[in-house]
Write an enzyme that holds these catalytic residues in place. Structure first.
Site, short mmCIF file in Angstrom:
data_model
loop_
_atom_site.label_atom_id
_atom_site.label_comp_id
_atom_site.label_asym_id
_atom_site.label_seq_id
_atom_site.Cartn_x
_atom_site.Cartn_y
_atom_site.Cartn_z
N CYS A 1 1.90 -2.78 15.61
CA CYS A 1 1.89 -2.47 14.17
C CYS A 1 1.21 -3.57 13.35
CB CYS A 1 3.34 -2.28 13.70
SG CYS A 1 3.47 -2.00 11.93
N SER B 1 12.34 6.46 7.89
CA SER B 1 11.95 6.17 9.27
C SER B 1 12.42 4.76 9.61
CB SER B 1 10.43 6.26 9.37
OG SER B 1 10.01 5.85 10.65
N GLY C 1 6.98 -2.01 6.05
CA GLY C 1 8.35 -2.51 6.03
C GLY C 1 9.36 -1.66 6.78
N GLU C 2 10.52 -2.28 7.04
CA GLU C 2 11.63 -1.59 7.68
C GLU C 2 12.65 -1.26 6.58
OE1 GLU C 2 12.85 -0.14 10.58
OE2 GLU C 2 14.46 0.17 9.16
N CYS D 1 3.59 8.46 1.31
CA CYS D 1 4.11 7.47 2.25
C CYS D 1 4.37 6.18 1.46
CB CYS D 1 3.08 7.27 3.35
SG CYS D 1 3.60 6.11 4.58
N CYS E 1 6.86 -5.17 15.61
CA CYS E 1 6.50 -4.30 16.74
C CYS E 1 5.09 -4.66 17.21
CB CYS E 1 6.57 -2.84 16.32
SG CYS E 1 8.22 -2.36 15.78
N GLU F 1 0.84 -1.19 0.00
CA GLU F 1 0.00 0.00 0.00
C GLU F 1 0.87 1.24 0.00
OE1 GLU F 1 -2.90 -0.04 3.08
OE2 GLU F 1 -3.35 -2.17 2.78
N ASN G 1 -3.18 3.98 16.44
CA ASN G 1 -4.30 3.70 15.55
C ASN G 1 -4.70 2.23 15.71
OD1 ASN G 1 -4.64 6.21 14.24
ND2 ASN G 1 -2.81 5.81 13.03
N CYS H 1 -1.26 5.48 9.75
CA CYS H 1 -0.04 4.80 10.15
C CYS H 1 -0.35 3.48 10.85
CB CYS H 1 0.71 5.61 11.19
SG CYS H 1 1.46 7.04 10.54
N CYS I 1 6.70 -7.06 7.42
CA CYS I 1 7.89 -6.61 8.14
C CYS I 1 8.26 -7.63 9.20
CB CYS I 1 7.63 -5.26 8.80
SG CYS I 1 9.07 -4.60 9.67
N SER J 1 11.90 5.67 15.20
CA SER J 1 10.69 5.17 15.86
C SER J 1 11.08 4.67 17.24
CB SER J 1 10.09 4.03 15.03
OG SER J 1 9.55 4.54 13.84
N LEU J 2 11.00 5.56 18.23
CA LEU J 2 11.49 5.21 19.57
C LEU J 2 10.41 4.52 20.42
CD1 LEU J 2 14.14 5.49 21.22
CD2 LEU J 2 13.15 7.55 22.22
N HIS J 3 9.31 5.21 20.62
CA HIS J 3 8.10 4.66 21.26
C HIS J 3 8.20 4.30 22.74
CE1 HIS J 3 6.87 4.68 17.17
NE2 HIS J 3 7.45 3.57 16.83
N1 SAH Z 1 9.52 0.39 9.85
C1 SAH Z 1 9.76 1.78 9.93
C2 SAH Z 1 8.92 2.57 8.95
C3 SAH Z 1 7.51 2.14 8.78
S1 SAH Z 1 6.46 2.26 10.20
C4 SAH Z 1 9.58 2.30 11.35
O1 SAH Z 1 9.08 1.56 12.18
O2 SAH Z 1 9.96 3.42 11.58
C5 SAH Z 1 6.00 3.94 10.10
C6 SAH Z 1 5.47 4.59 11.37
O3 SAH Z 1 4.16 4.13 11.70
C7 SAH Z 1 6.35 4.32 12.56
O4 SAH Z 1 6.66 5.47 13.30
C8 SAH Z 1 5.49 3.39 13.34
O5 SAH Z 1 5.85 3.37 14.61
C9 SAH Z 1 4.09 3.92 13.08
N2 SAH Z 1 3.03 2.97 13.42
C10 SAH Z 1 3.05 1.63 13.29
N3 SAH Z 1 1.93 1.08 13.79
C11 SAH Z 1 1.16 2.09 14.24
C12 SAH Z 1 -0.13 2.17 14.84
N4 SAH Z 1 -0.87 1.08 15.08
N5 SAH Z 1 -0.63 3.38 15.16
C13 SAH Z 1 0.11 4.49 14.91
N6 SAH Z 1 1.32 4.49 14.32
C14 SAH Z 1 1.86 3.30 14.00
FE1 SF4 Z 2 8.08 -2.97 10.99
FE2 SF4 Z 2 7.96 -0.32 11.41
FE3 SF4 Z 2 5.80 -1.88 11.79
FE4 SF4 Z 2 7.85 -2.04 13.48
S1 SF4 Z 2 6.54 -0.23 13.11
S2 SF4 Z 2 6.75 -3.79 12.58
S3 SF4 Z 2 9.57 -1.74 12.10
S4 SF4 Z 2 6.83 -1.49 9.85
#
Ligand code: SAH
Ligand code: SF4
Length: 374
Positions: free
Chosen positions: A125, A204, A172-173, A111, A122, A98, A304, A347, A118, A226-228
């Protein structure tokens, strides 16, 4: 023309500038032809070699015989109520990815996805939950930009800037698909292709430390982390790659990246807020302390929701309180507005359409293999 001939044609969309130069040298042509092709394909959006009038008729015929410009197939397009547009694209035989275009007042951000699924997995995600299927090739990554740019109509207006920013934040990463991603970003910033400034192309990452160091040697696009979570214990749970590359190692590699850029950089830190998990005031305090070592601004992303996840989005008040604390500490702290969630384009909601059981199993297997290789 039979199917075999079609298959063996070189897709010019999938060649970097260097690969195009090598290709022309290999057929006895001058390497500057590469720039001509890049202009036709990426700047003007042309897919028909016979229209490339600054190439001799003879060369055009030779190219038509051996090459093509084949974009990935769009299988579904949808416009959200807020103007966000999502495309589902078929890559290869069966995989779906997508991409999302988010228009705002003075800019439009595309985007882009870098992998099918991936392997980082996480916990919050949807893409991660789907597992890893495969890396995208250069034509499939830059093909997303090509398709989105052409959606504004052909011929492309000269100097049109319909897409002003690209973020590698789709599925993806990106640092686990290094070479095609770097080649794609080089085309995005090439004046003869999409002409975006390096600050408007953002990669990212969840924090693949050795790859951040590798990136600093070949690119200086904007880097977003992407620290979180503000400590390793919590981050190990949310972003499992943290067990391999813990927070301090990650921040040190970001410092090295910033030092290698020839301009002053403030790094964007992404922080998803998940209700009751990482959104307490104590987490904000810890985060504020942690980031003192790195010039950074913070982007808060309220979680989300997606099917199958037990996490919840925090209330607006909790999000504001978190933001306010960090602002008081002097950090520029923004809250990312949710765009396109009525069409599952926000996202973390990007999964591709098809997601049946058998494919989940196949992906889980590949996931294991890639995770071992990280
Ligand atoms: N893999 C890379 C890039 C793709 S993810 C990364 O993790 O940075 C892109 C962004 O979407 C990241 O900041 C990720 O943390 C965020 N994201 C993933 N799942 C999400 C969710 N359920 N709600 C909000 N943001 C999310
Ligand atoms: Fe992969 Fe980024 Fe999703 Fe983590 S947030 S699973 S690194 S796409």
């Amino acid at each position: 023309m039979n199917i075999k001939t079609i298959k063996s044609k070189t897709n010019l969309l999938g060649l970097s500038k260097k690969q195009l130069e090598d290709f022309f040298i290999s057929i006895g042509e001058k390497p500057f032809r590469a720039t001509q092709i890049i202009k036709w394909v990426h700047q003007r959006g042309v897919a028909d070699i016979s229209l490339m009038t600054d190439l001799s008729k003879q060369l055009r015929e030779k190219l038509e015989e051996n090459c093509e410009i084949r974009a990935p197939d769009v299988v579904y397009e949808k416009l959200s109520n807020d103007g966000t547009k999502k495309w589902v694209i078929k890559v290869g035989e069966k995989d779906l990815i997508e991409m999302v275009l988010i228009p705002e007042k003075n800019r439009a951000t595309l985007c882009v996805s870098s992998q099918v699924g991936c392997a980082v997995d996480c916990s919050f995600c949807a893409t991660g939950k789907q597992g890893f299927s495969r890396n995208l090739n250069l034509d499939e990554i830059i093909g997303q930009v090509w398709v989105a740019a052409n959606s504004f109509g052909l011929p492309r207006e000269p100097n049109s800037r319909h897409i002003t920013n690209v973020v590698m934040m789709g599925m993806g990463e990106p640092l686990l698909n290094f070479e095609p991603v770097v080649n794609a970003m080089n085309l995005m910033t090439d004046d003869n292709a999409y002409g975006l400034s390096k600050r408007k192309v953002t990669l990212s990452t969840s924090g693949i430390v050795p790859k951040i160091d590798e990136l600093s040697k070949v690119s200086d696009v904007a880097l977003t982390i992407s620290l979180h979570a503000p400590n390793d214990e919590l981050r190990n749970e949310l972003v499992p790659i943290n067990k391999k590359y813990p927070i301090q190692q990650l921040l040190d590699s970001v410092k090295r990246y910033v030092d290698s850029c020839d301009d002053k950089r403030v790094t964007t830190i992404e922080y998803i807020l998940i209700d009751g998990i990482n959104d307490e005031l104590s987490h904000a305090k810890e985060l504020g302390e942690l980031l003192k070592q790195l010039p950074s601004k913070i982007n808060l992303i309220p979680f989300n929701a997606f099917e199958g996840s037990d996490y919840l989005k925090p209330s607006g008040n909790r999000v504001k309180r978190f933001q306010q604390y960090l602002q008081e500490q002097g950090y520029i702290t923004t809250i990312r507005s949710t765009r396109g969630d009525d069409i599952m384009a926000a996202c973390g909601q990007l999964v591709g359409q098809v997601n049946d059981k058998t494919r989940r199993k196949e992906r889980a297997k590949k996931n294991l293999i890639q995770t071992k290789a990280i």
